[in-house]
Design a protein around this motif. Structure first.
Motif, PDB file in Angstrom:
ATOM      1  N   ASP A  22     -20.116 -53.776 -25.377  1.00  0.00           N
ATOM      2  CA  ASP A  22     -20.852 -54.665 -26.285  1.00  0.00           C
ATOM      3  C   ASP A  22     -20.022 -55.067 -27.496  1.00  0.00           C
ATOM      4  OD1 ASP A  22     -23.078 -54.533 -24.643  1.00  0.00           O
ATOM      5  OD2 ASP A  22     -23.934 -52.824 -25.711  1.00  0.00           O
ATOM      6  N   ASP A  29     -16.159 -56.676 -26.123  1.00  0.00           N
ATOM      7  CA  ASP A  29     -16.158 -57.722 -25.099  1.00  0.00           C
ATOM      8  C   ASP A  29     -14.848 -57.715 -24.317  1.00  0.00           C
ATOM      9  OD1 ASP A  29     -17.136 -59.815 -23.586  1.00  0.00           O
ATOM     10  OD2 ASP A  29     -16.333 -61.344 -24.925  1.00  0.00           O
ATOM     11  N   ASP A  74     -11.918 -57.961 -21.511  1.00  0.00           N
ATOM     12  CA  ASP A  74     -11.717 -58.963 -20.471  1.00  0.00           C
ATOM     13  C   ASP A  74     -11.555 -58.361 -19.090  1.00  0.00           C
ATOM     14  OD1 ASP A  74      -9.216 -57.852 -20.856  1.00  0.00           O
ATOM     15  OD2 ASP A  74      -8.271 -59.685 -21.574  1.00  0.00           O
TER      16      ASP A  74
END
Length: 349
Positions: free
Chosen positions: A146, A149, A151
């Motif tokens: 959260d 973020d 990848d």
């Protein structure tokens, strides 16, 4: 020839990548692992050739490798670093635009404090107990999803070179369960062996390594390297004469012995002495005696004229054949090939 020649076929690396890419579904991205200086073959030329072949995501082991790769391939493709992040890596991450794969709550905390908002990934431990967030770190893992973020979320298979090993299925189940709810395109489990085990292991990104360089478990790979060792002296020895340190080999008959200019300082580990075969063209030639730091010997009896060089790695014997003689794996032979060889590249940009 007075210096051993290591010929590296970059086009074969590109073809091996394309062959592994073809084994994945169209929606799965095939990346490339170029750690350990491109598995010993040169991270710059290897990285650039793979970029031309279509690779758009790379993996390295350490920050310094990522910096070298970025300098070679330029801006754009993500470069993921398996070792993760410490505060000492901040300049490398920022200047070379690297994406560390965070492996622990401590690494997550350090990255969050220093570089929140920059690209990163997460690595979870699905059962190998080496790198990655353990099940008891699940709260930190979910919070990082959260807050940061990431990848990419990855794990690593311990037994993919043995497809029938039950640990593969256990790790697959663990990885799928712990990543449930994360978009598929951001998941990666399979290296070369995982790719070969089938699409259930592929998720969104695969990351072949040794298979690119001609090594097992990708038995269909094209050979990438050829190693020719120069003969710097040929001498006749009598029956019962000893050759090399420790007198571990004595001639069973009058013999002609070639001394080759390469040894364990060049990555030809001592364990291959007297066990590995070399080749004069397609003719097998046995090694004899111990490998020393700079030299090794082979029995060229009956070859007339005496060869100017012998081939250790080539069409008749790949890196895994040499590894078998040493009781090791092709990875060790490949990444250990030394820097005294004259390196000749095919397929440079």
């Amino acid at each position: 020839m007075t210096r051993a020649v290591l010929a590296i076929d970059l086009d074969a690396i590109a073809e091996n990548w394309a062959a592994l890419d073809a084994r994945s579904a169209a929606d799965v991205e095939t990346a490339a692992v170029v750690k350990a200086d491109g598995y010993g073959l040169g991270i710059g030329p290897v990285g650039r050739r793979l970029l031309r072949a279509g690779v758009r995501r790379f993996f390295v082991a350490q920050m310094a490798e990522g910096v070298a790769l970025r300098a070679a391939i330029g801006d754009g493709p993500p470069i993921h670093v398996f070792a993760g992040y410490t505060g000492a890596d901040r300049d490398d991450v920022e200047n070379a635009a690297l994406s560390p794969l965070l492996n622990s709550p401590e690494q997550i905390a350090a990255f969050s404090s220093d570089l929140k908002g920059r690209p990163c990934g997460l690595q979870i431990d699905s059962g190998m107990h080496r790198l990655g967030l353990a099940p008891e770190d699940d709260a930190a893992f979910r919070a990082a999803l959260d807050r940061l973020d990431p990848d990419l979320v990855i794990s690593h298979l311990a037994c993919a070179d043995t497809p029938e090993h039950p640990m593969n299925a256990r790790q697959l189940e663990t990885f799928a369960r712990r990543t449930r709810g994360i978009p598929r395109a951001r998941l990666s489990l399979a290296a070369t062996g995982g790719i070969l085990m089938g699409p259930e292991y592929h998720f969104g990104v695969t990351r072949p390594g040794v298979g690119l360089y001609g090594g097992l478990p990708f038995a269909g790979a094209r050979g990438v390297v050829r190693l020719d060792l120069p003969v710097i002296q040929v001498r006749d020895v009598r029956r019962g004469d000893a050759v090399g340190y420790g007198a571990t080999w004595t001639a069973p008959r009058p013999s002609r012995i070639a001394t080759l200019s390469a040894g364990y300082a060049d990555g030809l580990i001592r364990a291959i002495g007297g066990r590995v075969t070399l080749f004069a063209g397609d003719r097998p030639v046995p090694s004899v005696g111990r490998v020393s730091m700079d030299l090794m010997a082979a029995d060229v009896t009956g070859i007339d004229p005496a060869p100017e060089f012998l081939t250790l790695i080539g069409p008749a014997q790949g890196v895994d054949g040499v590894a078998a003689a040493a009781g090791t794996i092709g990875y060790e032979i490949l990444t250990g090939l030394g820097h005294r060889y004259e390196r000749v590249y095919k397929g440079v940009d």
